[in-house]
Design a protein around this motif. Structure first.
Motif, PDB file in Angstrom:
ATOM      1  N   GLU A   1      24.584  41.363  49.082  1.00  0.00           N
ATOM      2  CA  GLU A   1      25.684  40.749  49.588  1.00  0.00           C
ATOM      3  C   GLU A   1      26.026  39.521  48.780  1.00  0.00           C
ATOM      4  N   ASN A   2      25.024  38.809  48.169  1.00  0.00           N
ATOM      5  CA  ASN A   2      25.170  37.747  47.233  1.00  0.00           C
ATOM      6  C   ASN A   2      26.193  38.051  45.992  1.00  0.00           C
ATOM      7  N   MET A   3      25.605  39.393  45.632  1.00  0.00           N
ATOM      8  CA  MET A   3      26.383  39.655  44.437  1.00  0.00           C
ATOM      9  C   MET A   3      27.712  40.143  44.677  1.00  0.00           C
ATOM     10  N   GLN A   4      28.051  40.711  45.776  1.00  0.00           N
ATOM     11  CA  GLN A   4      29.327  41.043  46.090  1.00  0.00           C
ATOM     12  C   GLN A   4      30.330  39.879  46.142  1.00  0.00           C
ATOM     13  N   GLN A   5      29.496  38.759  46.851  1.00  0.00           N
ATOM     14  CA  GLN A   5      30.422  37.352  47.138  1.00  0.00           C
ATOM     15  C   GLN A   5      30.879  36.934  45.745  1.00  0.00           C
ATOM     16  N   ALA A   6      29.919  36.812  45.020  1.00  0.00           N
ATOM     17  CA  ALA A   6      30.199  36.358  43.472  1.00  0.00           C
ATOM     18  C   ALA A   6      31.066  37.344  42.746  1.00  0.00           C
ATOM     19  N   ALA A   7      31.055  38.439  42.995  1.00  0.00           N
ATOM     20  CA  ALA A   7      32.065  39.345  42.402  1.00  0.00           C
ATOM     21  C   ALA A   7      33.307  38.961  42.637  1.00  0.00           C
ATOM     22  N   GLU A   8      33.654  38.790  43.629  1.00  0.00           N
ATOM     23  CA  GLU A   8      35.222  38.190  44.142  1.00  0.00           C
ATOM     24  C   GLU A   8      35.700  37.426  43.437  1.00  0.00           C
ATOM     25  N   HIS A   9      34.873  36.445  42.561  1.00  0.00           N
ATOM     26  CA  HIS A   9      35.699  35.354  42.043  1.00  0.00           C
ATOM     27  C   HIS A   9      36.193  35.994  40.306  1.00  0.00           C
ATOM     28  N   PHE A  10      35.521  36.949  40.178  1.00  0.00           N
ATOM     29  CA  PHE A  10      36.156  37.619  38.831  1.00  0.00           C
ATOM     30  C   PHE A  10      37.297  38.255  39.000  1.00  0.00           C
ATOM     31  N   VAL A  11      37.785  38.878  40.123  1.00  0.00           N
ATOM     32  CA  VAL A  11      38.984  39.499  40.327  1.00  0.00           C
ATOM     33  C   VAL A  11      40.234  38.403  40.111  1.00  0.00           C
ATOM     34  N   GLY A  12      41.256  38.849  39.343  1.00  0.00           N
ATOM     35  CA  GLY A  12      42.276  37.988  39.115  1.00  0.00           C
ATOM     36  C   GLY A  12      42.679  38.030  37.829  1.00  0.00           C
ATOM     37  N   THR A  13      43.578  37.080  37.063  1.00  0.00           N
ATOM     38  CA  THR A  13      43.613  36.563  35.864  1.00  0.00           C
ATOM     39  C   THR A  13      42.916  35.471  35.407  1.00  0.00           C
ATOM     40  N   HIS A  14      41.791  35.561  34.533  1.00  0.00           N
ATOM     41  CA  HIS A  14      40.957  34.376  34.020  1.00  0.00           C
ATOM     42  C   HIS A  14      41.143  34.231  32.603  1.00  0.00           C
ATOM     43  N   ASP A  15      40.151  33.245  32.032  1.00  0.00           N
ATOM     44  CA  ASP A  15      39.840  32.957  30.627  1.00  0.00           C
ATOM     45  C   ASP A  15      38.276  33.545  30.889  1.00  0.00           C
ATOM     46  N   PHE A  16      38.001  34.313  30.142  1.00  0.00           N
ATOM     47  CA  PHE A  16      36.680  35.089  30.190  1.00  0.00           C
ATOM     48  C   PHE A  16      35.896  34.470  29.028  1.00  0.00           C
ATOM     49  N   SER A  17      36.078  33.492  28.688  1.00  0.00           N
ATOM     50  CA  SER A  17      35.414  32.960  27.417  1.00  0.00           C
ATOM     51  C   SER A  17      33.813  32.783  27.625  1.00  0.00           C
ATOM     52  N   ALA A  18      33.408  32.590  28.986  1.00  0.00           N
ATOM     53  CA  ALA A  18      32.001  32.615  29.340  1.00  0.00           C
ATOM     54  C   ALA A  18      31.231  33.767  29.207  1.00  0.00           C
ATOM     55  N   PHE A  19      32.243  34.974  29.061  1.00  0.00           N
ATOM     56  CA  PHE A  19      31.693  36.293  29.069  1.00  0.00           C
ATOM     57  C   PHE A  19      31.974  37.143  27.924  1.00  0.00           C
ATOM     58  N   ARG A  20      32.486  36.382  26.943  1.00  0.00           N
ATOM     59  CA  ARG A  20      32.677  37.202  25.716  1.00  0.00           C
ATOM     60  C   ARG A  20      31.528  36.877  24.534  1.00  0.00           C
ATOM     61  N   ALA A  21      31.357  37.910  23.735  1.00  0.00           N
ATOM     62  CA  ALA A  21      30.090  38.045  22.832  1.00  0.00           C
ATOM     63  C   ALA A  21      30.946  36.900  21.654  1.00  0.00           C
ATOM     64  N   ILE A  22      29.873  35.942  20.972  1.00  0.00           N
ATOM     65  CA  ILE A  22      30.285  35.177  19.791  1.00  0.00           C
ATOM     66  C   ILE A  22      31.265  35.881  18.884  1.00  0.00           C
ATOM     67  N   GLU A  23      30.772  37.080  18.443  1.00  0.00           N
ATOM     68  CA  GLU A  23      31.468  37.875  17.592  1.00  0.00           C
ATOM     69  C   GLU A  23      32.563  38.536  17.901  1.00  0.00           C
ATOM     70  N   CYS A  24      33.174  38.366  19.194  1.00  0.00           N
ATOM     71  CA  CYS A  24      34.364  38.925  19.823  1.00  0.00           C
ATOM     72  C   CYS A  24      35.503  38.697  18.777  1.00  0.00           C
ATOM     73  N   GLN A  25      36.512  39.647  18.450  1.00  0.00           N
ATOM     74  CA  GLN A  25      37.649  39.345  17.579  1.00  0.00           C
ATOM     75  C   GLN A  25      38.671  39.410  18.300  1.00  0.00           C
TER      76      GLN A  25
END
Length: 272
Positions: A149-173
């Motif tokens: 339930e906690n994970m599902q609640q957290a997952a809702e925050h990802f839906v939509g258009t966002h800056d995902f810099s905190a979730f990209r690899a350092i070497e992401c091109q």
């Protein structure tokens, strides 16, 4: 010249990812080797999304150009004859081809990567105190109990258009960290937890980094609202470590219906 599109399925365990490497131990290397054997000539391929070492694909989409005329069923049978057991071409089709000198709109030329409108990934996580030898390399593993339930609640925050810099690899091109998450669902079946993520596109390691953050929420290390802070801070160093690749599957790549691709219902794992 013809442009051929393939639906390719593979077990990523033996391979060092999709993209060609000097040692030849990648999915792209093996597919292009099979194409060379079948066509008796060098053929270069382009895929919808490069997968990392250990990551699997239920339906990777690949295109290449060739002068060779063959029945579509021959492309499937012929290539599979030269592919290892962990890689298989599931279907083939032909799309319109325009020479580079032709004055056509980019939307008229099919491209496995740039014509894609959305991509779906699954992450399979085995949540049990003891690892399962029957699922090795096919699922991720978390031995601490996870609060769904906690994970599902957290997952809702990802839906939509966002800056995902905190979730990209350092070497992401990728030029931009902005992505649109259409869906992020989490379901459980016994000890197996299935994360389904559908977005317009993904950054390098984005799915595995999101799963890592959700596991932190699930085991109580962080509260569900922590995800909001990570998205706002845009700092990869503040997020959870990149999760293991074993349970990650490229499930489906979506295209405009005008291309009439014979895609299969691969967005659902067949054994669930």
């Amino acid at each position: 010249m013809k442009r051929i599109v393939l639906g390719v399925q593979y077990d990523g365990t033996p391979w060092r990812g999709w993209q060609t490497q000097p040692d030849g131990k990648t999915v792209q290397d093996k597919l292009e080797f099979a194409l060379q054997k079948f066509t008796e000539g060098k053929v270069s391929t382009i895929c919808a999304g490069r997968t990392d070492a250990g990551v699997h694909a239920l339906e990777q989409v690949v295109h290449f150009d060739t002068l060779l005329a063959r029945d579509l069923s021959s492309w499937v049978r012929g290539l599979n004859a030269f592919l290892p057991s962990s890689i298989a071409v599931r279907w083939a089709c032909e799309v319109p081809y325009f020479a580079a000198t032709a004055h056509v709109d980019g939307n008229q030329q099919f491209h496995a990567r740039f014509s894609a409108t959305a991509r779906t990934y699954h992450y399979l996580l085995y949540n049990h105190p003891v690892r399962s030898p029957l699922m090795v390399n096919k699922v991720g593993w978390a031995f601490r109990p996870l609060n769904l339930e906690n994970m599902q609640q957290a997952a809702e925050h990802f839906v939509g258009t966002h800056d995902f810099s905190a979730f990209r690899a350092i070497e992401c091109q990728a030029r931009s960290p902005i992505r649109t998450m259409h869906e992020l669902s989490i379901k459980s079946s016994g000890d197996l937890i299935v994360f389904t993520l559908r977005a317009n596109a993904f950054l390098h390691h984005m799915v595995r980094n999101i799963v890592g953050a959700l596991v932190f929420v699930g085991n109580g290390k962080q509260a569900p609202d922590w995800i909001v802070d990570l998205l706002l801070q845009k700092d990869r160093s503040r997020a959870a470590p990149t999760f293991m690749p074993d349970g990650l599957y490229l499930a489906k790549v979506e295209y405009d219906q005008k291309w009439n691709l014979p895609q299969q219902q691969s967005a659902i794992l067949p054994w669930l």
